[in-house]
Design a protein around this motif. Structure first.
Motif, mmCIF file in Angstrom:
data_model
loop_
_atom_site.group_PDB
_atom_site.id
_atom_site.type_symbol
_atom_site.label_atom_id
_atom_site.label_comp_id
_atom_site.label_asym_id
_atom_site.label_seq_id
_atom_site.Cartn_x
_atom_site.Cartn_y
_atom_site.Cartn_z
ATOM 1 N N UNK A 80 0.815 -1.214 0.000
ATOM 2 C CA UNK A 80 0.000 0.000 0.000
ATOM 3 C C UNK A 80 0.855 1.273 0.000
ATOM 4 N N UNK A 81 2.056 1.162 0.546
ATOM 5 C CA UNK A 81 2.953 2.320 0.552
ATOM 6 C C UNK A 81 2.722 3.251 1.728
ATOM 7 N N UNK A 82 2.164 2.732 2.822
ATOM 8 C CA UNK A 82 1.966 3.570 4.023
ATOM 9 C C UNK A 82 3.158 3.371 4.960
ATOM 10 N N UNK A 83 3.865 4.464 5.245
ATOM 11 C CA UNK A 83 5.082 4.382 6.062
ATOM 12 C C UNK A 83 5.125 5.528 7.058
ATOM 13 N N UNK A 84 5.868 5.293 8.137
ATOM 14 C CA UNK A 84 6.145 6.418 9.031
ATOM 15 C C UNK A 84 7.665 6.568 9.169
ATOM 16 N N UNK A 85 8.064 7.808 9.390
ATOM 17 C CA UNK A 85 9.490 8.095 9.495
ATOM 18 C C UNK A 85 10.068 7.529 10.786
ATOM 19 N N UNK A 86 11.249 6.922 10.670
ATOM 20 C CA UNK A 86 11.977 6.480 11.866
ATOM 21 C C UNK A 86 13.417 6.972 11.748
ATOM 22 N N UNK A 87 14.196 6.727 12.797
ATOM 23 C CA UNK A 87 15.602 7.133 12.759
ATOM 24 C C UNK A 87 16.471 5.988 12.245
ATOM 25 N N UNK A 88 17.710 6.323 11.890
ATOM 26 C CA UNK A 88 18.631 5.289 11.399
ATOM 27 C C UNK A 88 18.903 4.236 12.482
ATOM 28 N N UNK A 89 19.028 4.664 13.733
ATOM 29 C CA UNK A 89 19.335 3.687 14.794
ATOM 30 C C UNK A 89 18.241 2.646 14.891
ATOM 31 N N UNK A 90 17.009 3.151 14.889
ATOM 32 C CA UNK A 90 15.873 2.219 14.983
ATOM 33 C C UNK A 90 15.862 1.278 13.771
ATOM 34 N N UNK A 91 16.147 1.835 12.590
ATOM 35 C CA UNK A 91 16.116 1.020 11.368
ATOM 36 C C UNK A 91 17.188 -0.073 11.424
ATOM 37 N N UNK A 92 18.411 0.325 11.758
ATOM 38 C CA UNK A 92 19.520 -0.647 11.776
ATOM 39 C C UNK A 92 19.278 -1.705 12.852
ATOM 40 N N UNK A 93 18.776 -1.287 14.012
ATOM 41 C CA UNK A 93 18.507 -2.258 15.085
ATOM 42 C C UNK A 93 17.454 -3.267 14.629
ATOM 43 N N UNK A 94 16.404 -2.776 13.998
ATOM 44 C CA UNK A 94 15.330 -3.674 13.551
ATOM 45 C C UNK A 94 15.839 -4.630 12.472
ATOM 46 N N UNK A 95 16.632 -4.109 11.535
ATOM 47 C CA UNK A 95 17.118 -4.958 10.437
ATOM 48 C C UNK A 95 18.081 -6.020 10.979
ATOM 49 N N UNK A 96 19.018 -5.581 11.819
ATOM 50 C CA UNK A 96 19.982 -6.542 12.379
ATOM 51 C C UNK A 96 19.253 -7.600 13.204
ATOM 52 N N UNK A 97 18.221 -7.190 13.921
ATOM 53 C CA UNK A 97 17.442 -8.134 14.733
ATOM 54 C C UNK A 97 16.781 -9.188 13.849
#
Ligand code: SF4
Length: 685
Positions: A80-97
């Motif tokens: 659908x393309x619905x997103x909310x902005x997050x920070x790089x730290x949150x993104x990297x932590x989530x991806x690594x997890x």
């Protein structure tokens, strides 16, 4: 004061242009610097001061309001393309997890990097592979583009050097075979034009009258997939009329006797006319011109390889250049792909030594079935960069179905919210080529170039290398490799002892100097450099025989596609549109308007029935159906439909792209894609 900064266009294009960016320091800090103009470097021997129409207004891409500027997290249904902005730290932590979770629960093979040539920057394109090798991820075979053509070329004359495009000026007959040079390799044109000014003719052999055919002296509108039959018939006529170069054949080739005895007699002009849809006189006329030329040059397009008989077709065309002996003539021979001549140490960036065991391999054309059907283990973590599979991969319905899986965690590193990015769990902002440093080779010339970033990255965008470093740190990898900066990686790439890099000064390359490989100028072809097992042009390949494949060059016809059983009488071709580059630039409304506003289907009047230009039509086969806007035209042949692309599915009618109809069948040689070998039915809506 505005200043000029030199960089390199990173798009998937043979020309690898050297680009001068005019940068204005709009504010007080360096971060405010802004690119106001992109133009070609006049001092680069191939760029010669101009860029293609896609990149000469590149500031529109860089400063587009549609750029992804911050990491995003999905907050709606996939697609659908619905997103909310997050920070790089949150993104990297989530991806690594998620990587760690997949690794622990289902093993490294449940992780997949999916990538292609979205950046041709050698460091940034390749460095993520090192991380995924370290993780033991499923390996990706990047077979979506050129593998069929490449293998045909490789088994006949060996990989590597072809005619230097700068030497095209010495040709007296240019056959552009299965390529639209004006659109896809425009910097070859000035060299061809110079040859034409001296009297050379340019003939385009292609199933449709593309832009290059429109400016050529002649268009040979061949039936798709029959190129080998034409090449063999031309060789038949040259032999019949005693116009072969017997001396070259004797010295530099193997297997001609068998070709002459077992194959050529079958390809009379009459027989070839039946196969190719051309008139006998057309074939005879072409052979006459070829026989009379002293330096005939054949520009072979990658697209020839994208059919089930594609590898064999490229073999036959390379053989045709062999029987004329043109490989030894200045300006004559084959112009194909110079990329293999850059013998850089790529392993220093991709680190194959980090692989544990032999992880399974995915042909990238199989991404749809892999996401939907693979088990033991299923793909659970997908990392996409430099490509847009929701638009460009075949079996599009399956690709979208796979990307919709709730148990799949998808990360997309992109500049725009592509159709693929719309399915992501996390989108990471990527820079344009003006915003990062890298080292570039080319596949349409012989120059290396390193470029520092020309402007600061927009928003929070980060290069591939920066993302890899951040992920490695989070995952606890402390190998010093992960701390290398772009220049150190580039230097490692250049640290090769291959003779082609002899005399190439890494310091000067890294200082931004356009540097030619150590390949002599004005070589009379490359017959001395055939890199086949025999060291000669091979009409007959013992290596193919060992693999149980047809050893002697021949035209065997195409493998019957399964769609034909479903009453699909028309052949669909999907060549590149002038304003797009693969799916890049499809985001720009201006580019879409130039291409007709919505996807167009070229139909020959004999196939159109009641359909008129502007009508909405549907084409379909067993994989699905797509609607397009009809253009009834004699620029294509009876039986052949042409849909130039690649449009984003979300800009198409009913949000379905042309790759809904393309299959994952593979080529006869090399296991490449077959985007030009699909059958469809046509009806008016
Ligand atoms: S897309 Fe190709 S021709 Fe256009 S600027 Fe980039 S390298 Fe040059």
């Amino acid at each position: 004061m505005p200043r000029l900064v030199k960089t390199v266009c990173s798009h998937d294009c043979p020309d690898a242009c050297s680009v001068l960016v005019t940068v204005e320091d709009a504010g007080k800090s360096p971060g405010d610097a802004r690119a106001v103009q992109f133009r070609g470097d006049p001092d680069h021997p191939v760029t010669r001061g101009f860029l293609c129409g896609k990149v000469n207004t590149y500031e529109q891409q860089v400063y587009s309001n549609d750029r992804v500027l911050h990491p995003l997290r999905r907050c709606g249904p996939k697609g659908e393309g619905a997103f909310k902005r997050i920070g790089w730290d949150e993104a990297i932590t989530a991806i690594a997890g998620r990587i760690s979770l997949a690794e622990e629960e289902t093993g490294g093979e449940s992780i997949l990097q999916y990538t292609y040539a979205g950046t041709m920057g050698l460091v940034n394109r390749n460095c993520p592979t090192a991380l995924f090798n370290r993780l033991g991820a499923t390996q990706l075979r990047q077979n979506i583009c050129y593998y069929g053509a490449d293998e045909g070329y490789r088994v006949t004359v060996g990989s590597g050097y072809c005619v230097d495009p700068e030497d095209a000026v010495h040709s007296d007959l240019v056959l552009v075979w299965g390529a639209n040079v004006v659109t896809t390799q425009v910097h070859l044109m000035p060299f061809i034009d110079k040859a034409r000014k001296k009297g050379a003719r340019m003939i385009v052999i292609d199933p449709y009258r593309n832009r290059t055919a429109k400016v050529a002296d002649e268009w040979i509108g061949i039936r798709p997939g029959t190129d080998a039959a034409l090449a063999l018939s031309l060789a038949h006529i040259l032999e019949r009329d005693e116009l072969l170069d017997r001396d070259f054949i004797e010295r530099r080739t193997i297997g001609f006797e068998r070709l002459s005895r077992e194959v050529l007699p079958r390809f009379t002009p009459a027989q070839a006319a039946k196969i190719t849809g051309l008139a006998e006189e057309e074939i005879e006329g072409l052979a006459r011109q070829l026989g009379a030329a002293s330096a005939p040059l054949i520009k072979v397009g990658i697209g020839i390889g994208r059919s089930t008989a594609g590898g064999g077709a490229v073999r036959a065309i390379c053989a045709l250049a062999g029987v004329t002996g043109s490989y030894e003539t200045l300006g004559g021979g084959i112009q194909y792909d110079t990329g293999c001549e850059f013998e850089l140490d790529l392993d220093a960036v991709t680190r194959p030594d980090w692989l544990r065991g032999e992880p399974r391999v995915l042909n990238m054309t199989d991404i749809g079935p892999a996401l939907c059907e693979w088990q033991e283990p299923p793909i659970r973590f997908l990392y996409v960069h430099g490509t847009n599979p929701a638009a460009t991969a075949p079996l599009q319905t399956k690709v979208h179905e796979g990307l919709s899986r709730e148990d799949l965690f998808t990360v997309v590193h992109e500049r725009f919210l592509t159709d693929t990015a719309r399915y992501a769990d996390i989108v990471l902002p990527a820079p344009t080529f003006a915003e990062y440093a890298d080292l570039y080779k080319a596949y349409g010339h012989l120059y290396l170039q390193y470029a520092e970033r020309a402007i600061p990255p927009r928003g929070e965008s980060r290069s591939n290398l920066e993302v890899v470093q951040a992920l490695a740190k989070k995952l606890g990898y402390d190998d010093p490799w992960f701390s290398r900066d772009t220049r150190e990686h580039a230097r490692a790439l250049l640290d090769s002892s291959h003779p082609n890099l002899e005399g190439v000064d890494a310091d000067r390359v890294l200082a931004g100097e356009t540097t030619r490989l150590n390949i002599p100028r004005k070589t009379a072809g490359f017959a001395e450099r055939f890199k086949t097992p025999s060291g000669k042009l091979e009409f007959y390949s013992a290596r193919l025989e060992e693999q149980g494949l047809p050893a002697l060059i021949d035209f065997t016809g195409e493998r019957e596609p399964e769609e034909e059983a479903d009453n699909c009488p028309l052949r669909l071709l999907t060549p590149p549109a002038h304003s797009f580059l693969n799916s890049s630039f499809g985001n720009l409304e201006k580019a879409r308007r130039r291409e007709g506003g919505r996807p167009v289907l070229m139909i020959h009047p004999d196939d159109s029935g009641e359909i008129e230009s502007g009508d909405e039509v549907e084409i379909s086969n067993l994989h699905g159906s797509v609607r397009l806007q009809a253009q009834v035209t004699t620029d294509t042949n009876k039986g052949t439909l042409v849909a130039e692309g690649t449009w984003w599915p979300s800009h198409g009618i009913e949000r379905r792209g042309i790759n809904t109809l393309t299959s994952n069948r593979l080529t006869d040689l090399g296991g490449g894609s077959t985007f030009h070998d699909n059958r469809v039915a046509l009806k008016k809506i």
